[in-house]
Write an enzyme that holds these catalytic residues in place. Structure first.
Site, PDB file in Angstrom:
ATOM      1  N   GLU A 259       0.876  -1.177   0.000  1.00 15.69           N
ATOM      2  CA  GLU A 259       0.000   0.000   0.000  1.00 15.69           C
ATOM      3  C   GLU A 259       0.910   1.223   0.000  1.00 15.69           C
ATOM      4  O   GLU A 259       1.645   1.451   0.956  1.00 15.69           O
ATOM      5  CB  GLU A 259      -0.877   0.002   1.258  1.00 15.69           C
ATOM      6  CG  GLU A 259      -1.914   1.113   1.197  1.00 15.69           C
ATOM      7  CD  GLU A 259      -2.443   1.522   2.564  1.00 15.69           C
ATOM      8  OE1 GLU A 259      -3.524   2.113   2.611  1.00 15.69           O
ATOM      9  OE2 GLU A 259      -1.774   1.270   3.587  1.00 15.69           O
ATOM     10  N   ASP A 333     -10.943   1.466   2.964  1.00 12.20           N
ATOM     11  CA  ASP A 333     -10.622   2.848   3.362  1.00 12.20           C
ATOM     12  C   ASP A 333     -11.323   3.884   2.497  1.00 12.20           C
ATOM     13  O   ASP A 333     -11.089   5.087   2.670  1.00 12.20           O
ATOM     14  CB  ASP A 333      -9.108   3.088   3.240  1.00 12.20           C
ATOM     15  CG  ASP A 333      -8.310   2.296   4.256  1.00 12.20           C
ATOM     16  OD1 ASP A 333      -8.833   2.044   5.354  1.00 12.20           O
ATOM     17  OD2 ASP A 333      -7.161   1.940   3.947  1.00 12.20           O
TER      18      ASP A 333
HETATM   19  C1  GLC Z   1      -3.816   1.506   6.022  1.00 12.15           C
HETATM   20  C2  GLC Z   1      -5.082   0.717   6.209  1.00 12.15           C
HETATM   21  C3  GLC Z   1      -6.023   1.515   7.042  1.00 12.15           C
HETATM   22  C4  GLC Z   1      -5.384   1.744   8.392  1.00 12.15           C
HETATM   23  C5  GLC Z   1      -4.011   2.367   8.242  1.00 12.15           C
HETATM   24  C6  GLC Z   1      -3.232   2.255   9.516  1.00 12.15           C
HETATM   25  O1  GLC Z   1      -4.011   2.673   5.329  1.00 12.15           O
HETATM   26  O2  GLC Z   1      -5.606   0.373   4.963  1.00 12.15           O
HETATM   27  O3  GLC Z   1      -7.268   0.890   7.207  1.00 12.15           O
HETATM   28  O4  GLC Z   1      -6.191   2.603   9.139  1.00 12.15           O
HETATM   29  O5  GLC Z   1      -3.229   1.736   7.269  1.00 12.15           O
HETATM   30  O6  GLC Z   1      -2.820   0.943   9.726  1.00 12.15           O
END
Ligand code: GLC
Length: 552
Positions: A259, A333
Site C-alpha cells: 500500500e 478505506d
Molecule cells: C492503512 C489501512 C487503514 C489503516 C491504516 C493504519 O491505510 O488500509 O485501514 O487505518 O493503514 O494501519
C-alpha cells in the site's frame, strides 16, 4: 509478454474481505473466519482466485485490526488458529489462496513489545519504537500531525518521553532502524508463509523510514505538518524493503502488494518488477482524484473524466514492460465507488456496471472489495457518534476547527467516511441482511432488501451477474489478461475507452460515464459487440452509463 508465462496471481482475481463485516456465524454481531469459509463457493462462482483478508490478529480494535497486539495469533473474536487452518484448507480445495495483511509500520500500544518499551529507557525493547524528549517547554519534539489528526506524538509518563505514531496514539510506530525489530517482523511474516498463505498485502509501508533529522514541517492552518508530507517514501526506504524481500518473499510462489500512497508512476520501477521489492503496488492517484493536494475531506476538487483516464493510463504505462498493476476502485478505506466516481442521483446499478467493465478488462490483477460486486452504496448516518471509523472522527474534528458547521462537516463524513465500505455484507433480505443473528457491530445499509446477494443471484440483469459475465469473458480471452493496454479517445469527456491487444487479437472496452446518450466514433461502430450492460444495444451510440465490450 504472452499470457502463458504470466504467474498465477497475474491471471487471477482477488477479492478483499473485511472479516468483521462479512459473515457472523456465532451471533456476536461481528463476522468471523468460519463466516468466510461458509461463503467460499460464492467466491469461487465469482471467479475469485485469492482472498485478501484484512487483519484478523489479536487487536484492541481501535483501528479495526490495524492495531495489532500479537502478530502470530488469531483474534478470538474471529475464531481460532484451527479455524484459520481450516479456511486455508477449504479455500485450497477450491483453488483459492488466502492473502494476509501485514501491518508492520506500527503495532498496537497493547503489544507486549510496546508495553516493555515504554517501561523505561534501558529495557531490552527500549528502542523498538520511536522515542524522543520533549522540547524544553514540554511540547512535542516536532509539529507533525498524524494521519488521523492531532499531534503525531504522545507523551508517556513512565518514560518521560514522547513516542511517534503516524496514525492513532494507540498505534505507535515501530523503529525499523533497529535490526532486531526488522527480524521480529520478518519472523512473523514467515510464520504465516508456513501456514500456507498465498501472499501478503503490506500496509502503510511508505511510512516505515523516518527522516535522519527530526525537524518541523511546513505547518497547515492547524499549526501542524502532516507526517505524510514530512516522511512518506523517505530515501533509504528501499533498503529496508530489499531486506524484507530477501528474508521473506524470495523463493515462495506468492504475491505481494504494497500500500503505497505517494509513490509516483515514474518511481514504480524501483518498487515493482525485476528490480523492485513487491509484485504490485496500490497507488492512490485514481481513488484520490478529487484530492490532488492531500486528503482533507472538506476540500475535494472538481475533476473531469479525462483526469481519471490520464492517471490510470500513466500507471498502466509505468507497468507495461516491467512490473504489474493491481486494479481497484474500492477498499476498506474508501467510499463505495458508485458514489465516489459518480454524481449524486446517478443510477448506482448502471454505475456499478460501468466500473466493473473497466475493473475486469484493464491490464493487471483486479481487486474486488466485498459488496462491490453487488453494487453496494454509501450510508449517511445522522450524527458523528454513529460512526465507528477513527479516521472519520479525526477529519470531523479538523473540519470543526476550520470553522465548518456540524451539519456541513457531517455531509463530508457521509461522502468520504471509511464506514461506507465497512457496513455488513448483504446476503439476503432477511434480518440484518443475513449477516448476523445478533446486533451487527455496524448498522446494515438500509437498502439491503433490494441490494443483496440472494436477490441478485436470481436476476440475470443484476450487478452480480454482470460481474460473472465479465469474469467469463476475461477467462476466455487471453488478450484481457496479458494484452497491451491502449487508451482510446483520450480527450473525450464522456467515454472511457481502451483496447487490449495480444497476438493480433483486440478487444475494446467503451463505457459511457455520462448521463447523456453519446455517439460512438465510426471505428467503434463496425465492431462486434461481445457484451453490453444494456439490452437492445444500438451500435451507433452508448446510452447513459452503458458499458460495452467490442471485438476487433
Ligand atoms: C492503512 C489501512 C487503514 C489503516 C491504516 C493504519 O491505510 O488500509 O485501514 O487505518 O493503514 O494501519
Amino acid at each position: 509478454m504472452t499470457a502463458e508465462n504470466l504467474k498465477w496471481w497475474q491471471k487471477t482475481i482477488v477479492y478483499q474481505i473485511y472479516p468483521k463485516s462479512f459473515q457472523d456465524t456465532t451471533g456476536s454481531g461481528t463476522g468471523d473466519l468460519n463466516g468466510v469459509t461458509q461463503h467460499l463457493d460464492y467466491l469461487k462462482n465469482l471467479g475469485v482466485g485469492a482472498i485478501w483478508l484484512t487483519p484478523v490478529y489479536p487487536s484492541p480494535q481501535v483501528d479495526n485490526g490495524y492495531d495489532i497486539s500479537n502478530y502470530t495469533e488469531i483474534d478470538s473474536a474471529y475464531g481460532t488458529m484451527k479455524d484459520f487452518e481450516n479456511l486455508i484448507a477449504e479455500a485450497d480445495k477450491r483453488g483459492i489462496k488466502i492473502v494476509m495483511d501485514l501491518v508492520f509500520n506500527h503495532s498496537s500500544d497493547k503489544h507486549e513489545w510496546f508495553l516493555e518499551s515504554k517501561k523505561n529507557r534501558t529495557n531490552e525493547k527500549a528502542d523498538w519504537y520511536i522515542w524522543r524528549d520533549a522540547k524544553p517547554d514540554g511540547t512535542p519534539p516536532t509539529n507533525w500531525r498524524g494521519i488521523f489528526g492531532g499531534s503525531a506524538w504522545t507523551w508517556n509518563e513512565q518514560r518521560q518521553q514522547y513516542y511517534l505514531h503516524s496514525f492513532a496514539k494507540e498505534q505507535p510506530d515501530l523503529n525499523w532502524e533497529n535490526p532486531a525489530v526488522r527480524q521480529a517482523l520478518f519472523d512473523a511474516a514467515n510464520f504465516w508463509l508456513k501456514k500456507g498463505v498465498g501472499g501478503f498485502r503490506i500496509d502503510a509501508i511508505v511510512y516505515i523510514k523516518k527522516p535522519a533529522e527530526f525537524k518541523d514541517g511546513t505547518p497547515d492552518s492547524d499549526g501542524l505538518a502532516s507526517v505524510h508530507d514530512v516522511y512518506a517514501n523517505t530515501a533509504g526506504i528501499l533498503d529496508f524493503l530489499h531486506e524484507f524481500k530477501a528474508k521473506v518473499f524470495d523463493g515462495h510462489d506468492i504475491f505481494t502488494v504494497g500500500e503505497a500512497n505517494s509513490v509516483k508512476p515514474e518511481e514504480l520501477k524501483f518498487w515493482v518488477g525485476n528490480d523492485g521489492v513487491f509484485d504490485m503496488l496500490f497507488e492512490f492517484s485514481h481513488v484520490n482524484i478529487m484530492f490532488p493536494d492531500g486528503e482533507a475531506w472538506h476540500k475535494p476538487q472538481i475533476w473531469k473524466l479525462t483526469d481519471l483516464k490520464k492517471v490510470i493510463t500513466e500507471s498502466q504505462k509505468a507497468t507495461a514492460q516491467n512490473g504489474w498493476y493491481p486494479i481497484y476502485f474500492e477498499n476498506h478505506d474508501k467510499p463505495r465507488s458508485v458514489n465516489h466516481f459518480f454524481p449524486q442521483g446517478t443510477d448506482t446499478v448502471k454505475a456499478a456496471k460501468v466500473l466493473a467493465a473497466i475493473l475486469l478488462t484493464m491490464r493487471g490483477t483486479p481487486f474486488i472489495f466485498e459488496g462491490e460486486e453487488l453494487g453496494f452504496t454509501n450510508v449517511a448516518w445522522d450524527s458523528i457518534e454513529s460512526y465507528n471509523d477513527i479516521g472519520s472522527h479525526g477529519q470531523f474534528q479538523l473540519m470543526l476547527q476550520e470553522g465548518l458547521t456540524v451539519s456541513k462537516a457531517l455531509k463530508f463524513v457521509h461522502r468520504f467516511s471509511r464506514d461506507n465500505a465497512r457496513t455488513p455484507m448483504q446476503w439476503s433480505d432477511k434480518k440484518n441482511a443475513g449477516f448476523s443473528t445478533g446486533t451487527p457491530w455496524l448498522p446494515v445499509n438500509e437498502n439491503y432488501k433490494t441490494v443483496n446477494a440472494e436477490i441478485e443471484e436470481k436476476n440475470s440483469d443484476s450487478v452480480l451477474n454482470w460481474y460473472r459475465k465479465l469474469v467469463q469473458l476475461r477467462a476466455g480471452h487471453a488478450e484481457l489478461i496479458g494484452g497491451d493496454y491502449k487508451l482510446l479517445l483520450p480527450d473525450n469527456e464522456e467515454i472511457f475507452a481502451f483496447s487490449r491487444s495480444l497476438n493480433g487479437n483486440t478487444l475494446i472496452t467503451a463505457v459511457n460515464f455520462s448521463n447523456e446518450k453519446v455517439a460512438l466514433p465510426p471505428d467503434f461502430i463496425d465492431k462486434k459487440i461481445l457484451l453490453d450492460s444494456e439490452s437492445g444495444a444500438d451500435k451507433n451510440i452508448l446510452k447513459p452509463f452503458e458499458a460495452r465490450i467490442l471485438q476487433g
